[in-house]
Design a protein around this motif. Structure first.
Motif, PDB file in Angstrom:
ATOM      1  N   LEU A  82     -16.280 -16.480   8.726  1.00 42.64           N
ATOM      2  CA  LEU A  82     -15.901 -17.099   7.459  1.00 42.64           C
ATOM      3  C   LEU A  82     -16.793 -16.540   6.368  1.00 42.64           C
ATOM      4  O   LEU A  82     -18.005 -16.749   6.383  1.00 42.64           O
ATOM      5  CB  LEU A  82     -16.056 -18.626   7.511  1.00 42.64           C
ATOM      6  CG  LEU A  82     -15.706 -19.341   6.196  1.00 42.64           C
ATOM      7  CD1 LEU A  82     -14.201 -19.276   5.934  1.00 42.64           C
ATOM      8  CD2 LEU A  82     -16.186 -20.800   6.213  1.00 42.64           C
ATOM      9  N   HIS A  83     -16.198 -15.796   5.444  1.00 37.40           N
ATOM     10  CA  HIS A  83     -16.935 -15.312   4.287  1.00 37.40           C
ATOM     11  C   HIS A  83     -16.726 -16.270   3.125  1.00 37.40           C
ATOM     12  O   HIS A  83     -15.672 -16.910   3.021  1.00 37.40           O
ATOM     13  CB  HIS A  83     -16.451 -13.909   3.894  1.00 37.40           C
ATOM     14  CG  HIS A  83     -16.999 -12.824   4.761  1.00 37.40           C
ATOM     15  ND1 HIS A  83     -17.915 -11.900   4.312  1.00 37.40           N
ATOM     16  CD2 HIS A  83     -16.770 -12.517   6.062  1.00 37.40           C
ATOM     17  CE1 HIS A  83     -18.218 -11.067   5.297  1.00 37.40           C
ATOM     18  NE2 HIS A  83     -17.529 -11.423   6.368  1.00 37.40           N
ATOM     19  N   SER A  84     -17.715 -16.360   2.245  1.00 39.74           N
ATOM     20  CA  SER A  84     -17.614 -17.270   1.110  1.00 39.74           C
ATOM     21  C   SER A  84     -18.283 -16.686  -0.126  1.00 39.74           C
ATOM     22  O   SER A  84     -19.332 -16.029  -0.030  1.00 39.74           O
ATOM     23  CB  SER A  84     -18.258 -18.616   1.453  1.00 39.74           C
ATOM     24  OG  SER A  84     -18.070 -19.535   0.401  1.00 39.74           O
ATOM     25  N   HIS A  85     -17.671 -16.932  -1.271  1.00 37.99           N
ATOM     26  CA  HIS A  85     -18.161 -16.385  -2.534  1.00 37.99           C
ATOM     27  C   HIS A  85     -17.568 -17.230  -3.650  1.00 37.99           C
ATOM     28  O   HIS A  85     -16.465 -17.762  -3.520  1.00 37.99           O
ATOM     29  CB  HIS A  85     -17.675 -14.931  -2.659  1.00 37.99           C
ATOM     30  CG  HIS A  85     -18.299 -14.135  -3.759  1.00 37.99           C
ATOM     31  ND1 HIS A  85     -19.172 -14.655  -4.682  1.00 37.99           N
ATOM     32  CD2 HIS A  85     -18.151 -12.828  -4.113  1.00 37.99           C
ATOM     33  CE1 HIS A  85     -19.555 -13.701  -5.526  1.00 37.99           C
ATOM     34  NE2 HIS A  85     -18.933 -12.583  -5.203  1.00 37.99           N
ATOM     35  N   ILE A  86     -18.293 -17.364  -4.761  1.00 41.22           N
ATOM     36  CA  ILE A  86     -17.711 -17.963  -5.968  1.00 41.22           C
ATOM     37  C   ILE A  86     -16.962 -16.857  -6.698  1.00 41.22           C
ATOM     38  O   ILE A  86     -17.546 -15.834  -7.064  1.00 41.22           O
ATOM     39  CB  ILE A  86     -18.785 -18.588  -6.861  1.00 41.22           C
ATOM     40  CG1 ILE A  86     -19.270 -19.896  -6.237  1.00 41.22           C
ATOM     41  CG2 ILE A  86     -18.235 -18.843  -8.258  1.00 41.22           C
ATOM     42  CD1 ILE A  86     -20.080 -20.777  -7.146  1.00 41.22           C
ATOM     43  N   ILE A  87     -15.668 -17.053  -6.913  1.00 44.00           N
ATOM     44  CA  ILE A  87     -14.829 -16.031  -7.522  1.00 44.00           C
ATOM     45  C   ILE A  87     -14.540 -16.397  -8.975  1.00 44.00           C
ATOM     46  O   ILE A  87     -13.976 -17.448  -9.272  1.00 44.00           O
ATOM     47  CB  ILE A  87     -13.495 -15.879  -6.758  1.00 44.00           C
ATOM     48  CG1 ILE A  87     -13.760 -15.540  -5.286  1.00 44.00           C
ATOM     49  CG2 ILE A  87     -12.615 -14.825  -7.422  1.00 44.00           C
ATOM     50  CD1 ILE A  87     -14.462 -14.220  -5.060  1.00 44.00           C
ATOM     51  N   SER A  88     -14.937 -15.525  -9.893  1.00 42.75           N
ATOM     52  CA  SER A  88     -14.617 -15.712 -11.314  1.00 42.75           C
ATOM     53  C   SER A  88     -14.014 -14.449 -11.914  1.00 42.75           C
ATOM     54  O   SER A  88     -13.753 -14.375 -13.104  1.00 42.75           O
ATOM     55  CB  SER A  88     -15.879 -16.111 -12.094  1.00 42.75           C
ATOM     56  OG  SER A  88     -16.894 -15.151 -11.927  1.00 42.75           O
ATOM     57  N   GLY A  89     -13.830 -13.444 -11.080  1.00 43.65           N
ATOM     58  CA  GLY A  89     -13.260 -12.171 -11.508  1.00 43.65           C
ATOM     59  C   GLY A  89     -13.337 -11.214 -10.323  1.00 43.65           C
ATOM     60  O   GLY A  89     -13.656 -11.619  -9.209  1.00 43.65           O
ATOM     61  N   ILE A  90     -13.036  -9.953 -10.573  1.00 43.32           N
ATOM     62  CA  ILE A  90     -13.144  -8.954  -9.512  1.00 43.32           C
ATOM     63  C   ILE A  90     -14.039  -7.826 -10.015  1.00 43.32           C
ATOM     64  O   ILE A  90     -13.632  -7.018 -10.858  1.00 43.32           O
ATOM     65  CB  ILE A  90     -11.761  -8.414  -9.094  1.00 43.32           C
ATOM     66  CG1 ILE A  90     -10.904  -9.561  -8.522  1.00 43.32           C
ATOM     67  CG2 ILE A  90     -11.915  -7.315  -8.051  1.00 43.32           C
ATOM     68  CD1 ILE A  90      -9.517  -9.150  -8.103  1.00 43.32           C
ATOM     69  N   ALA A  91     -15.271  -7.809  -9.520  1.00 48.60           N
ATOM     70  CA  ALA A  91     -16.250  -6.786  -9.907  1.00 48.60           C
ATOM     71  C   ALA A  91     -16.876  -6.224  -8.631  1.00 48.60           C
ATOM     72  O   ALA A  91     -16.204  -6.094  -7.611  1.00 48.60           O
ATOM     73  CB  ALA A  91     -17.284  -7.389 -10.848  1.00 48.60           C
ATOM     74  N   GLY A  92     -18.181  -5.926  -8.674  1.00 47.98           N
ATOM     75  CA  GLY A  92     -18.829  -5.249  -7.557  1.00 47.98           C
ATOM     76  C   GLY A  92     -18.766  -5.982  -6.230  1.00 47.98           C
ATOM     77  O   GLY A  92     -18.226  -5.471  -5.243  1.00 47.98           O
ATOM     78  N   SER A  93     -19.280  -7.223  -6.182  1.00 46.68           N
ATOM     79  CA  SER A  93     -19.319  -7.946  -4.911  1.00 46.68           C
ATOM     80  C   SER A  93     -17.919  -8.342  -4.454  1.00 46.68           C
ATOM     81  O   SER A  93     -17.630  -8.359  -3.251  1.00 46.68           O
ATOM     82  CB  SER A  93     -20.214  -9.183  -5.027  1.00 46.68           C
ATOM     83  OG  SER A  93     -19.778 -10.029  -6.072  1.00 46.68           O
ATOM     84  N   GLU A  94     -17.036  -8.658  -5.411  1.00 45.33           N
ATOM     85  CA  GLU A  94     -15.658  -8.992  -5.045  1.00 45.33           C
ATOM     86  C   GLU A  94     -14.932  -7.753  -4.521  1.00 45.33           C
ATOM     87  O   GLU A  94     -14.161  -7.832  -3.557  1.00 45.33           O
ATOM     88  CB  GLU A  94     -14.909  -9.570  -6.253  1.00 45.33           C
ATOM     89  CG  GLU A  94     -15.422 -10.911  -6.733  1.00 45.33           C
ATOM     90  CD  GLU A  94     -16.613 -10.804  -7.678  1.00 45.33           C
ATOM     91  OE1 GLU A  94     -17.158 -11.846  -8.055  1.00 45.33           O
ATOM     92  OE2 GLU A  94     -16.994  -9.662  -8.038  1.00 45.33           O
ATOM     93  N   GLY A  95     -15.179  -6.599  -5.160  1.00 43.78           N
ATOM     94  CA  GLY A  95     -14.590  -5.354  -4.671  1.00 43.78           C
ATOM     95  C   GLY A  95     -15.066  -5.023  -3.268  1.00 43.78           C
ATOM     96  O   GLY A  95     -14.303  -4.529  -2.432  1.00 43.78           O
ATOM     97  N   TYR A  96     -16.333  -5.297  -3.019  1.00 46.71           N
ATOM     98  CA  TYR A  96     -16.892  -5.119  -1.674  1.00 46.71           C
ATOM     99  C   TYR A  96     -16.111  -5.943  -0.656  1.00 46.71           C
ATOM    100  O   TYR A  96     -15.722  -5.444   0.406  1.00 46.71           O
ATOM    101  CB  TYR A  96     -18.367  -5.526  -1.704  1.00 46.71           C
ATOM    102  CG  TYR A  96     -18.983  -5.872  -0.375  1.00 46.71           C
ATOM    103  CD1 TYR A  96     -19.511  -4.878   0.445  1.00 46.71           C
ATOM    104  CD2 TYR A  96     -19.057  -7.195   0.052  1.00 46.71           C
ATOM    105  CE1 TYR A  96     -20.094  -5.196   1.667  1.00 46.71           C
ATOM    106  CE2 TYR A  96     -19.636  -7.520   1.264  1.00 46.71           C
ATOM    107  CZ  TYR A  96     -20.150  -6.527   2.071  1.00 46.71           C
ATOM    108  OH  TYR A  96     -20.712  -6.851   3.276  1.00 46.71           O
ATOM    109  N   LEU A  97     -15.862  -7.213  -0.965  1.00 38.89           N
ATOM    110  CA  LEU A  97     -15.146  -8.088  -0.038  1.00 38.89           C
ATOM    111  C   LEU A  97     -13.714  -7.618   0.186  1.00 38.89           C
ATOM    112  O   LEU A  97     -13.209  -7.678   1.315  1.00 38.89           O
ATOM    113  CB  LEU A  97     -15.149  -9.518  -0.585  1.00 38.89           C
ATOM    114  CG  LEU A  97     -16.499 -10.242  -0.511  1.00 38.89           C
ATOM    115  CD1 LEU A  97     -16.485 -11.489  -1.374  1.00 38.89           C
ATOM    116  CD2 LEU A  97     -16.854 -10.586   0.919  1.00 38.89           C
TER     117      LEU A  97
END
Length: 379
Positions: free
Chosen positions: A4-19
């Motif tokens: 289970l991965h978890s992140h606060i999402i407010s846009g798509i940038a570096g860490s979101e692109g990684y996921l």
């Protein structure tokens, strides 16, 4: 392995692109991957967009709205998802998710294995000190990061600069801290289009408009270079809290006609590919996804000799490193590479080869799975 991965999402940038790169590959390799999407009020649109991409890869997602001050009910919702899933590993990203998941683990006395990826550190600290860990500012961010880490089984940083910062600040003990560099497989969905060309020579800088990205240094270099290159254009791709301030700075420096602000663009590589050079004048970078993006479109990149660009690039071979924050030297580097087309093409070609050989998705996922195996073996 159930993850289970978890992140606060407010846009798509570096860490979101990684996921969005690593999760489908983990799924393809036979892992059972799910995602806990934490979001703030008013940011559900970006959350839905992110989760819809995961759903195309058959990755289930759960959504939990996080109020400004999380109450017990918020942690109960998170706990219910984790408890029901019976995951081998829960993997959080960045401090907000780290803190929410670790607090849940603490409140409900849960025994699940929690891991964390360190994609960056506090922006205020980075603006002031870069990645120098000698400034041991024990503020609220530091204390929260320390608490979260105490509940974490193991962590890894995405660059050696971050590794040294977190360990040097006493947040992550080295005996349970690793290093895994980003690695992406970029597609060829970029193109040369005259609508992305604004002058000659043209330079591109991609990144959020915030202090540590160092746009002011690039502007200073443009002021020096415009006398030799009156039609020079610096294309600034990105948005952020300093947008109006940076626009005003171009007026004060007399370069407003030489700088083009595009705002956020979903296709920044188009602008980089259409330009002659890419710039990254950051004070420091957790990783600097733009480094790999420039590599992927075969454009030479000029950066300061700071973490993590100086880990990813070899001076005069796969990039050009300049004495930190020296505007005149930065301008000289741009001029030198503009005058020597063969050199900049050689650097770009070498960087592209390095991307394919090392900074690729296969290597990153191999190392991540080995990291998970180490965590599961931990008792």
């Amino acid at each position: 392995m159930k993850l289970l991965h978890s992140h606060i999402i407010s846009g798509i940038a570096g860490s979101e692109g990684y996921l969005l790169n690593i999760l489908p590959e983990l799924k393809r390799r036979g892992n059972n991957v799910e995602f806990l999407c934490l979001y703030k009020k008013g940011e559900i649109e970006q959350t839905q967009k992110f989760c819809s991409i995961l759903e195309k890869h058959d990755i289930p997602s759960f959504k939990v709205e996080i109020p400004k001050i999380p109450l017990l009910g918020t942690f109960r919702k998170i706990n219910a998802i984790i408890k029901k899933g019976s995951y081998d590993i829960v993997h959080s990203h960045l401090l907000h998710a780290d803190l929410l998941i670790s607090t849940t683990k603490y409140l409900f006395r849960q025994k699940f294995k929690l891991v964390s990826t360190k994609h960056g550190y506090e922006e205020w600290y980075n603006n002031q000190y870069g990645f120098d860990p000698s400034h041991k500012v024990k503020n609220r961010y530091w204390r929260l990061a320390r608490f979260a880490e105490k509940m974490t089984t193991r962590s890894y940083a995405i660059s050696n600069g971050l590794y040294n910062l977190y360990s040097g600040l006493g947040i992550c003990p080295k005996e349970k801290f690793d290093l895994i560099y980003y690695g992406f497989d970029f597609d060829d969905s970029y193109s040369h289009n005259e609508e992305f060309r604004f002058g000659s020579p043209q330079l591109a800088i991609v990144g959020r408009l915030t202090g540590f990205k160092g746009h002011r240094y690039a502007f200073g270099a443009i002021k020096i270079l415009k006398e030799k290159y009156p039609d020079i254009r610096l294309v600034v791709i990105g948005s952020g809290e300093l947008e109006q301030e940076l626009m005003q700075l171009t007026i004060e420096l007399g370069i407003s006609e030489n700088v083009v602000f595009t705002g956020f663009q979903p296709n920044p590589r188009d602008y980089v590919f259409t330009s002659d050079l890419a710039l990254l004048p950051s004070i420091s970078e957790g990783f600097g996804l733009v480094v790999l993006e420039a590599m992927s479109v075969k454009k030479a990149l000029i950066t300061f000799d700071v973490p993590s660009p100086n880990e990813l690039l070899v001076h005069k071979e796969t990039g050009w490193l300049v004495e930190p924050y020296n505007v005149s030297e930065y301008a000289k580097a741009i001029d030198h590479l503009m005058e020597d087309k063969s050199l900049r093409e050689t650097i770009a070609s070498n960087a592209y080869s390095r991307l394919k050989d090392y900074y690729n998705l296969t290597r990153m996922v191999d190392e991540t799975e080995a990291f998970y195996a180490k965590v599961i073996a931990h008792t």
